[in-house]
Design a protein around this motif. Structure first.
Motif, PDB file in Angstrom:
ATOM      1  N   UNK A  28      -8.500  -1.071  -4.856  1.00 21.39           N
ATOM      2  CA  UNK A  28      -8.059  -0.231  -6.185  1.00 21.39           C
ATOM      3  C   UNK A  28      -6.746  -0.787  -6.757  1.00 21.39           C
ATOM      4  N   UNK A  29      -6.755  -0.479  -8.158  1.00 22.47           N
ATOM      5  CA  UNK A  29      -5.410  -1.026  -8.820  1.00 22.47           C
ATOM      6  C   UNK A  29      -4.285  -0.332  -8.647  1.00 22.47           C
ATOM      7  N   UNK A  30      -4.271   0.907  -8.027  1.00 26.90           N
ATOM      8  CA  UNK A  30      -3.267   1.719  -7.790  1.00 26.90           C
ATOM      9  C   UNK A  30      -2.696   1.397  -6.611  1.00 26.90           C
ATOM     10  N   UNK A  31      -1.243   1.588  -6.401  1.00 30.46           N
ATOM     11  CA  UNK A  31      -0.770   1.328  -5.174  1.00 30.46           C
ATOM     12  C   UNK A  31      -1.068   2.053  -3.966  1.00 30.46           C
ATOM     13  N   UNK A  32      -1.149   1.596  -2.720  1.00 31.79           N
ATOM     14  CA  UNK A  32      -1.492   2.432  -1.656  1.00 31.79           C
ATOM     15  C   UNK A  32      -0.764   3.678  -1.409  1.00 31.79           C
ATOM     16  N   UNK A  33      -1.426   4.811  -0.813  1.00 27.66           N
ATOM     17  CA  UNK A  33      -0.715   5.721  -0.604  1.00 27.66           C
ATOM     18  C   UNK A  33       0.216   5.496   0.888  1.00 27.66           C
ATOM     19  N   UNK A  34       1.021   6.479   1.193  1.00 26.13           N
ATOM     20  CA  UNK A  34       1.841   6.512   2.365  1.00 26.13           C
ATOM     21  C   UNK A  34       1.016   6.402   3.774  1.00 26.13           C
ATOM     22  N   UNK A  35      -0.088   6.567   3.727  1.00 26.63           N
ATOM     23  CA  UNK A  35      -1.186   6.535   4.998  1.00 26.63           C
ATOM     24  C   UNK A  35      -1.946   5.261   4.866  1.00 26.63           C
ATOM     25  N   UNK A  36      -1.681   4.402   3.714  1.00 25.47           N
ATOM     26  CA  UNK A  36      -2.537   3.124   4.062  1.00 25.47           C
ATOM     27  C   UNK A  36      -1.408   1.867   3.876  1.00 25.47           C
ATOM     28  N   UNK A  37      -2.189   1.086   4.606  1.00 26.66           N
ATOM     29  CA  UNK A  37      -1.479  -0.497   4.880  1.00 26.66           C
ATOM     30  C   UNK A  37      -1.806  -1.458   3.719  1.00 26.66           C
ATOM     31  N   UNK A  38      -1.547  -2.522   3.634  1.00 29.97           N
ATOM     32  CA  UNK A  38      -1.592  -3.530   2.647  1.00 29.97           C
ATOM     33  C   UNK A  38      -3.196  -3.629   2.344  1.00 29.97           C
ATOM     34  N   UNK A  39      -3.934  -3.740   3.363  1.00 29.49           N
ATOM     35  CA  UNK A  39      -5.470  -3.820   3.471  1.00 29.49           C
ATOM     36  C   UNK A  39      -6.274  -2.861   3.329  1.00 29.49           C
ATOM     37  N   UNK A  40      -5.713  -1.542   3.490  1.00 30.78           N
ATOM     38  CA  UNK A  40      -6.327  -0.289   3.479  1.00 30.78           C
ATOM     39  C   UNK A  40      -5.921   0.850   4.460  1.00 30.78           C
ATOM     40  N   UNK A  41      -6.754   2.043   4.724  1.00 29.51           N
ATOM     41  CA  UNK A  41      -6.125   2.943   5.535  1.00 29.51           C
ATOM     42  C   UNK A  41      -5.520   2.496   6.860  1.00 29.51           C
ATOM     43  N   UNK A  42      -4.522   3.295   7.413  1.00 29.94           N
ATOM     44  CA  UNK A  42      -3.686   3.013   8.558  1.00 29.94           C
ATOM     45  C   UNK A  42      -4.769   3.413   9.708  1.00 29.94           C
ATOM     46  N   UNK A  43      -4.514   2.758  10.709  1.00 30.69           N
ATOM     47  CA  UNK A  43      -5.123   2.962  11.924  1.00 30.69           C
ATOM     48  C   UNK A  43      -5.049   4.322  12.276  1.00 30.69           C
TER      49      UNK A  43
END
Length: 105
Positions: free
Chosen positions: A20-35
């Motif tokens: 997405x063009x928006x910055x990731x949320x706090x629970x997401x890493x640089x390439x997607x959702x966190x583990x």
């Protein structure tokens, strides 16, 4: 069985998130959702499957369920998902134990 046949059973396959063009949320890493978020989502899906199976079991016991195979399919799906979750948990605990045994320095 076709993919559409699987989806009609209530099984939703994993679809990778798109960029997405928006910055990731706090629970997401640089390439997607966190583990952690993926684990929580997986456990919530397992709980939902278990609730659905329980509801179908009650309907089957009270005679309100039109097709008993709906319950047997849901029970099998829930059983496989639970076995997979337990196996993943066991591997994670095993990996953590192995890391804790490592000598530093």
């Amino acid at each position: 069985m076709s993919v559409s046949g699987i989806e009609s059973l209530g099984f939703t396959p994993y679809v990778a998130p798109t960029a997405t063009a928006t910055p990731p949320a706090a629970t997401e890493g640089p390439s997607g959702p966190s583990f952690g978020k993926l684990v929580v989502d997986g456990l919530e899906q397992l709980e939902a499957m278990n609730d659905r199976t329980d509801n179908l079991a009650v309907q089957a016991a009270t005679g309100d369920l039109g097709a008993i195979h709906d319950y047997t399919i849901a029970a099998s799906e829930t059983s496989v998902a639970t076995q997979l979750t337990v196996a993943m948990r066991n591997k994670a605990v095993e990996a953590f134990t192995e890391i804790m045994r490592m000598q530093v320095g």
